[in-house]
Design an enzyme around this catalytic site. Structure first.
Site, PDB file in Angstrom:
ATOM      1  N   GLU A  58      56.871  69.823  24.955  1.00 18.63           N
ATOM      2  CA  GLU A  58      56.854  68.525  24.295  1.00 18.63           C
ATOM      3  C   GLU A  58      58.246  67.925  24.098  1.00 18.63           C
ATOM      4  O   GLU A  58      58.444  66.713  24.275  1.00 18.63           O
ATOM      5  CB  GLU A  58      56.146  68.635  22.943  1.00 18.63           C
ATOM      6  CG  GLU A  58      54.681  68.988  23.014  1.00 18.63           C
ATOM      7  CD  GLU A  58      54.408  70.482  23.143  1.00 18.63           C
ATOM      8  OE1 GLU A  58      53.230  70.863  23.237  1.00 18.63           O
ATOM      9  OE2 GLU A  58      55.385  71.268  23.156  1.00 18.63           O
ATOM     10  N   PHE A  83      52.554  68.389  17.431  1.00 21.17           N
ATOM     11  CA  PHE A  83      53.640  68.643  18.369  1.00 21.17           C
ATOM     12  C   PHE A  83      54.532  67.414  18.552  1.00 21.17           C
ATOM     13  O   PHE A  83      55.748  67.542  18.697  1.00 21.17           O
ATOM     14  CB  PHE A  83      53.064  69.073  19.723  1.00 21.17           C
ATOM     15  CG  PHE A  83      52.087  70.211  19.632  1.00 21.17           C
ATOM     16  CD1 PHE A  83      52.325  71.286  18.788  1.00 21.17           C
ATOM     17  CD2 PHE A  83      50.919  70.200  20.379  1.00 21.17           C
ATOM     18  CE1 PHE A  83      51.431  72.335  18.691  1.00 21.17           C
ATOM     19  CE2 PHE A  83      50.017  71.246  20.288  1.00 21.17           C
ATOM     20  CZ  PHE A  83      50.267  72.314  19.444  1.00 21.17           C
ATOM     21  N   ASP A 117      40.196  73.623  14.580  1.00 22.51           N
ATOM     22  CA  ASP A 117      41.501  74.083  15.064  1.00 22.51           C
ATOM     23  C   ASP A 117      42.356  74.640  13.929  1.00 22.51           C
ATOM     24  O   ASP A 117      43.326  75.359  14.174  1.00 22.51           O
ATOM     25  CB  ASP A 117      42.247  72.936  15.762  1.00 22.51           C
ATOM     26  CG  ASP A 117      41.676  72.631  17.132  1.00 22.51           C
ATOM     27  OD1 ASP A 117      40.731  73.329  17.549  1.00 22.51           O
ATOM     28  OD2 ASP A 117      42.151  71.689  17.782  1.00 22.51           O
TER      29      ASP A 117
END
Length: 314
Positions: A58, A83, A117
């Site tokens: 990233e 991210f 998640d």
């Protein structure tokens, strides 16, 4: 009664990029091995030569986006909010913000509605982080219509933009014929006189639901949709606060540094008003179904209703 249309704003993001690709030939899209999840795969299918998969890198992706912007491209760097705002913060600050480059950040999977998640991926700090970068525009669309409009506005804006999108499907509420989008402008979705609810993102639909419940009890709540958190529509918020005398903010984000903090900054300087901030109360999220998490943390319609009722009762 017909069922309310729902769509995740990450879907809107991918669709908007693909729809605008032909109109803006300088538009390029970068992704960090998450094209299927961020929905930039829709753009990739339509314009494969203008989509770059940077892999799980990233920080490097932000640097590539910065370079592309210096040769006339309009890059959208895309990945999960955790991210984009977290892992790549230094690169966003120094490589995009400091030189004020024309790069757009498409940050998907923000907030607790990332669901199963878990806390590591549920970014509830990104708005706060991005607000601190000088010159950065920060937008958090409430639905499909607003998300598509925000992507177009980001393309037409010269400078860095942070766009926040969600994984969970949310109701379409901005599909009226008079809807108009402008960076830095909020929208009054419901007029009221007793309390103002200023909401952003998925919590806008929660605020509308709460307002309906309050109306049944004789409480008139004004609901304001704020997509652009920076720059904030200060004039609109001040005017509403002066009218109602009490303000509640609602966001799928930490109460530290997000919409609530931005609203408090404005009102403390121009129109001191009691404010209650509904959001993540200095805690991490946890793994679980998206809607169940909204309910647990008081971010659904019932939760916002209860917070407002408690606040105005004091």
């Amino acid at each position: 009664m017909s069922e309310i249309k729902k769509i995740a704003t990450r879907e809107s993001y991918g669709n908007a990029l693909a729809e605008l690709g032909a109109q803006f030939p300088n538009l390029v899209v970068l992704d960090a091995d998450l094209a299927a999840a961020t929905k930039t795969s829709v753009f990739q299918k339509a314009f494969p030569e203008r989509h770059i998969d940077c892999g799980i890198a990233e920080c490097n992706m932000v640097g590539i986006g910065a370079g592309l912007s210096t040769v006339g491209k309009i890059p959208f760097v895309s990945t999960f909010a955790m991210f984009a705002a977290g892992r790549a913060f230094e690169q966003v600050r120094n490589s995009l913000g400091y030189p004020h480059l024309n790069v757009k950040i498409g940050a998907t999977h923000a907030g607790v509605t990332v669901g199963e998640d878990g806390a590591s991926h549920q970014c509830n700090e990104d708005i706060a982080l991005m607000r601190t970068i000088p010159g950065m525009v920060v937008m958090n669309p409430a639905d499909d219509v607003e998300a598509k409009a925000a992507v177009r506005a980001a393309i037409e804006h010269d400078g860095p933009v942070y766009l926040r999108f969600g994984r969970a499907a949310c109701p379409v509420i901005n599909d009226g014929p008079d809807y108009k989008f402008e960076i830095g402008k909020g929208t009054v979705l419901k007029e009221g006189t007793d309390v103002t609810i200023v909401a952003t993102g998925i919590c806008v639909s929660s605020a509308l639901e709460a307002a309906e419940k309050l109306a049944e009890e004789g409480v008139s709540a004004e609901v304001i949709n704020i997509c652009t958190i920076k720059p904030l529509d200060e004039e609109l918020i001040i005017a509403s606060a002066k009218k109602t005398g009490k303000v509640v903010t609602a966001e799928e984000h930490s109460v530290i540094g997000g919409l609530g903090s931005a609203v408090c900054d404005v009102l403390s300087a121009a129109a001191p008003t009691p404010v209650k901030k509904v959001g993540m109360q200095d805690v991490f999220g946890e793994s679980g179904p998206a809607m169940a998490l909204l309910e647990k943390y008081g971010l659904d319609g019932t939760g916002v209703y209860k917070s407002v009722k408690e606040f105005i009762g004091k």
